[in-house]
Write a protein that holds these residues in place. Structure first.
Motif, PDB file in Angstrom:
ATOM      1  N   GLN A 176     -22.761  49.632 -36.399  1.00  0.00           N
ATOM      2  CA  GLN A 176     -21.689  50.449 -35.835  1.00  0.00           C
ATOM      3  C   GLN A 176     -20.381  49.674 -35.704  1.00  0.00           C
ATOM      4  N   GLU A 177     -19.346  50.255 -36.253  1.00  0.00           N
ATOM      5  CA  GLU A 177     -18.007  49.723 -36.099  1.00  0.00           C
ATOM      6  C   GLU A 177     -17.186  50.698 -35.266  1.00  0.00           C
ATOM      7  N   PHE A 178     -16.082  50.213 -34.765  1.00  0.00           N
ATOM      8  CA  PHE A 178     -15.154  51.075 -34.048  1.00  0.00           C
ATOM      9  C   PHE A 178     -13.896  51.227 -34.885  1.00  0.00           C
ATOM     10  N   CYS A 179     -13.246  52.348 -34.721  1.00  0.00           N
ATOM     11  CA  CYS A 179     -11.992  52.588 -35.431  1.00  0.00           C
ATOM     12  C   CYS A 179     -10.897  52.844 -34.413  1.00  0.00           C
ATOM     13  N   MET A 180      -9.850  52.066 -34.494  1.00  0.00           N
ATOM     14  CA  MET A 180      -8.664  52.315 -33.684  1.00  0.00           C
ATOM     15  C   MET A 180      -7.616  52.969 -34.567  1.00  0.00           C
ATOM     16  N   VAL A 181      -6.998  54.003 -34.046  1.00  0.00           N
ATOM     17  CA  VAL A 181      -5.959  54.715 -34.789  1.00  0.00           C
ATOM     18  C   VAL A 181      -4.683  54.735 -33.958  1.00  0.00           C
ATOM     19  N   LYS A 182      -3.595  54.348 -34.566  1.00  0.00           N
ATOM     20  CA  LYS A 182      -2.296  54.351 -33.896  1.00  0.00           C
ATOM     21  C   LYS A 182      -1.342  55.221 -34.704  1.00  0.00           C
ATOM     22  N   THR A 183      -0.646  56.107 -34.020  1.00  0.00           N
ATOM     23  CA  THR A 183       0.340  56.959 -34.675  1.00  0.00           C
ATOM     24  C   THR A 183       1.734  56.584 -34.201  1.00  0.00           C
ATOM     25  N   ILE A 184       2.580  56.197 -35.136  1.00  0.00           N
ATOM     26  CA  ILE A 184       3.970  55.868 -34.840  1.00  0.00           C
ATOM     27  C   ILE A 184       4.833  56.979 -35.435  1.00  0.00           C
ATOM     28  N   SER A 185       5.551  57.687 -34.579  1.00  0.00           N
ATOM     29  CA  SER A 185       6.329  58.844 -35.018  1.00  0.00           C
ATOM     30  C   SER A 185       7.791  58.458 -35.200  1.00  0.00           C
ATOM     31  N   LYS A 215       5.339  65.403 -41.296  1.00  0.00           N
ATOM     32  CA  LYS A 215       5.172  66.518 -40.369  1.00  0.00           C
ATOM     33  C   LYS A 215       6.575  66.986 -39.997  1.00  0.00           C
ATOM     34  N   PHE A 216       7.181  67.759 -40.878  1.00  0.00           N
ATOM     35  CA  PHE A 216       8.603  68.085 -40.799  1.00  0.00           C
ATOM     36  C   PHE A 216       9.042  68.432 -39.380  1.00  0.00           C
ATOM     37  N   PRO A 217      10.123  67.798 -38.934  1.00  0.00           N
ATOM     38  CA  PRO A 217      10.973  66.834 -39.643  1.00  0.00           C
ATOM     39  C   PRO A 217      10.625  65.376 -39.344  1.00  0.00           C
ATOM     40  N   GLU A 218       9.418  65.138 -38.874  1.00  0.00           N
ATOM     41  CA  GLU A 218       8.992  63.776 -38.564  1.00  0.00           C
ATOM     42  C   GLU A 218       8.322  63.129 -39.773  1.00  0.00           C
ATOM     43  N   ILE A 219       8.280  61.814 -39.771  1.00  0.00           N
ATOM     44  CA  ILE A 219       7.398  61.044 -40.638  1.00  0.00           C
ATOM     45  C   ILE A 219       6.511  60.210 -39.714  1.00  0.00           C
ATOM     46  N   GLN A 220       5.217  60.405 -39.821  1.00  0.00           N
ATOM     47  CA  GLN A 220       4.281  59.665 -38.986  1.00  0.00           C
ATOM     48  C   GLN A 220       3.651  58.527 -39.778  1.00  0.00           C
ATOM     49  N   VAL A 221       3.630  57.360 -39.180  1.00  0.00           N
ATOM     50  CA  VAL A 221       2.941  56.205 -39.754  1.00  0.00           C
ATOM     51  C   VAL A 221       1.616  56.065 -39.011  1.00  0.00           C
ATOM     52  N   LYS A 222       0.521  56.134 -39.755  1.00  0.00           N
ATOM     53  CA  LYS A 222      -0.817  56.040 -39.146  1.00  0.00           C
ATOM     54  C   LYS A 222      -1.413  54.680 -39.494  1.00  0.00           C
ATOM     55  N   ILE A 223      -1.873  53.973 -38.465  1.00  0.00           N
ATOM     56  CA  ILE A 223      -2.519  52.673 -38.645  1.00  0.00           C
ATOM     57  C   ILE A 223      -3.996  52.812 -38.293  1.00  0.00           C
ATOM     58  N   TYR A 224      -4.854  52.352 -39.181  1.00  0.00           N
ATOM     59  CA  TYR A 224      -6.296  52.394 -38.948  1.00  0.00           C
ATOM     60  C   TYR A 224      -6.835  50.960 -38.955  1.00  0.00           C
ATOM     61  N   LEU A 225      -7.615  50.635 -37.935  1.00  0.00           N
ATOM     62  CA  LEU A 225      -8.200  49.300 -37.836  1.00  0.00           C
ATOM     63  C   LEU A 225      -9.678  49.433 -37.497  1.00  0.00           C
ATOM     64  N   LYS A 228     -15.654  45.359 -34.745  1.00  0.00           N
ATOM     65  CA  LYS A 228     -16.697  45.419 -33.716  1.00  0.00           C
ATOM     66  C   LYS A 228     -16.265  44.774 -32.406  1.00  0.00           C
ATOM     67  N   ASP A 229     -15.193  43.988 -32.451  1.00  0.00           N
ATOM     68  CA  ASP A 229     -14.704  43.299 -31.244  1.00  0.00           C
ATOM     69  C   ASP A 229     -13.452  44.019 -30.764  1.00  0.00           C
ATOM     70  N   GLU A 230     -13.584  44.764 -29.681  1.00  0.00           N
ATOM     71  CA  GLU A 230     -12.484  45.590 -29.194  1.00  0.00           C
ATOM     72  C   GLU A 230     -11.286  44.753 -28.762  1.00  0.00           C
ATOM     73  N   LYS A 231     -11.534  43.600 -28.189  1.00  0.00           N
ATOM     74  CA  LYS A 231     -10.454  42.746 -27.714  1.00  0.00           C
ATOM     75  C   LYS A 231      -9.601  42.256 -28.879  1.00  0.00           C
ATOM     76  N   ILE A 232     -10.265  41.808 -29.935  1.00  0.00           N
ATOM     77  CA  ILE A 232      -9.544  41.338 -31.120  1.00  0.00           C
ATOM     78  C   ILE A 232      -8.788  42.493 -31.766  1.00  0.00           C
ATOM     79  N   MET A 233      -9.421  43.652 -31.814  1.00  0.00           N
ATOM     80  CA  MET A 233      -8.786  44.823 -32.426  1.00  0.00           C
ATOM     81  C   MET A 233      -7.533  45.241 -31.667  1.00  0.00           C
ATOM     82  N   ASN A 234      -7.598  45.205 -30.348  1.00  0.00           N
ATOM     83  CA  ASN A 234      -6.426  45.553 -29.539  1.00  0.00           C
ATOM     84  C   ASN A 234      -5.262  44.608 -29.822  1.00  0.00           C
ATOM     85  N   ARG A 235      -5.574  43.325 -29.943  1.00  0.00           N
ATOM     86  CA  ARG A 235      -4.526  42.340 -30.213  1.00  0.00           C
ATOM     87  C   ARG A 235      -3.913  42.569 -31.593  1.00  0.00           C
TER      88      ARG A 235
END
Length: 414
Positions: A176-185, A215-225, A228-235
């Motif tokens: 099992q892995e975890f996925c972090m998703v960040k949306t920058i609008s 997503k008119f009129p926005e452009i969203q930048v999506k980051i996927y990471l 398994k280590d949540e602390k490292i992923m957050n950093r």
């Protein structure tokens, strides 16, 4: 771990219904650390459905299948699943009890056709449906663990969150892995320009996946990471987000997947400030967006749609000399509109728009897409003039409203 999503039904295949289910499922699987490699749609055709299930069974670890579990003759998913696995359909007594309880609990008459919904592929495990009549089921074909759930969105979502995702997590075990998703609008930058500015991100952050969404009129930048280590992923997520913001700069208006109006609302509430709006070319759209936010009564005081010059003069107090000298579409006119709205409402801020949304009404000096914005603040009033590249009225109105809100947002931040 790889997953595929299969949506079934002629209404989906033909476009009569929009498949929002697959988008929701994909999002939840990504959040669970499961990579979705395909979305597939097939109609109510037995041979095609069987062959599609067999194909998926040899290349994916997990598959979620929606639709075709109802009581009618075109609901063939369970039968297709049985044929793909080479097993028989059998009556599942627990599933039947679940269906009977649903009808009894709601004091409704169960018809004989509903019994069909309790016919499951042999050796499958029932997924109980507490929101509808159609139970789902789970079983394995070749390498793939299949989860079959109804196509009714609220039933699907409940079963997905309560049963399917936990089951998938359990099956993954130590893998099992975890996925972090960040949306920058962002607003005011094209997708291609954003892509060019962030072109080197993979060399700096090779463990990230990045995507762009218009997503008119926005452009969203999506980051996927993934990891398994949540602390490292957050950093790593914080580092990559900071890097992106440095590249895109002030074009970013949210890093929390919030709308422009929601970000403005946060600032107004935080500062305990109030707003009054005077609109011409946007026709009340800015006021609509601001009052869409729960709690808007805390900051929103007044809205006026002053389309005519007469209303600008009589209601907002715009000087007739200003209108005669500069016209309605002018920074000075917009400033006086904003001041009038602020004064009428006793608000901290006044915001106004006046422009030419098109498709007609433009001149060489003031072409279609011309927008003037006024912002009245406790320390003074500012006027701005912009030109939109669009000639479609509906698009210009949206861009005009976003531009005005973005200027207000920047004013509040300053």
């Amino acid at each position: 771990m790889l997953a595929e999503i299969l949506a079934t039904g002629d209404e989906i295949r033909s476009g009569a219904l929009i498949d929002s289910n697959s988008a929701h499922i994909a999002q939840k699987l990504e959040e669970a650390g499961i990579e979705v490699i395909r979305h597939i749609c097939v109609g109510d055709d037995m041979d095609i459905m069987v062959s599609t299930l067999k194909e998926i069974s040899n290349r994916a670890d997990f598959a979620l299948v929606t639709g075709g579990l109802g009581p009618t003759v075109d609901d063939i998913t369970a039968e297709a699943a049985a044929k793909a696995a080479g097993v028989d359909l059998v009556l599942d007594n627990k599933a039947l009890e679940n269906i009977e309880f649903f009808f009894k609990n709601r004091k409704r008459l169960m018809t004989s056709s509903n019994k069909k919904q309790a016919m499951m592929p042999e050796n499958s495990e029932v997924i109980y449906n507490h929101a509808g009549t159609a139970p789902g089921f789970h079983f394995k074909i070749n390498r793939c663990s299949f989860f079959f759930i109804p196509g009714v969105p609220f039933e699907m979502k409940k079963m997905l969150s309560e049963t399917v995702i936990p089951a998938i997590r359990n099956l993954c075990g130590k893998k099992q892995e975890f996925c972090m998703v960040k949306t920058i609008s962002t607003f005011g930058i094209t997708e291609s320009a954003a892509g060019e500015k962030l072109a080197s991100i993979k060399s700096v952050f090779p463990d990230l996946k990045i995507g762009f969404r218009a997503k008119f009129p926005e452009i969203q930048v999506k980051i996927y990471l993934y990891g398994k280590d949540e602390k490292i992923m957050n950093r790593r997520m914080d580092e990559s987000c900071k890097w992106i913001l440095e590249k895109i700069g002030h074009k970013t208006f949210s890093v929390k997947n919030k709308s422009m109006e929601a970000e403005v609302a946060v600032l107004l509430l935080k500062q305990k400030s109030t707003i009054a709006v005077a609109e011409s070319c946007t026709g009340g759209l800015i006021s609509h967006l601001l009052t869409n936010i729960p709690g808007s009564s805390e900051y929103f005081l007044f809205s006026g749609i002053s389309y005519s010059n007469e209303s600008k003069i009589k209601v907002l107090g715009v000087s007739p000399d200003t209108l005669e000298r500069n016209g309605a579409v002018d920074e000075k006119t917009a400033q006086e509109m904003a001041e009038g709205a602020r004064r009428l409402a006793g608000a901290d801020y006044g915001l106004s728009t006046s422009g030419i949304a098109g498709p007609s009404g433009g001149t060489d000096e003031k072409p279609v897409g011309t927008l003037c914005i006024g912002i009245a603040t406790p320390s003074g009033t500012k006027g701005f003039k912009f030109n939109s590249v669009f000639d479609k009225r509906s698009m210009n109105k949206i861009v005009f409203a976003m531009k005005a809100l973005d200027l207000l947002r920047r004013e509040l931040l300053s």
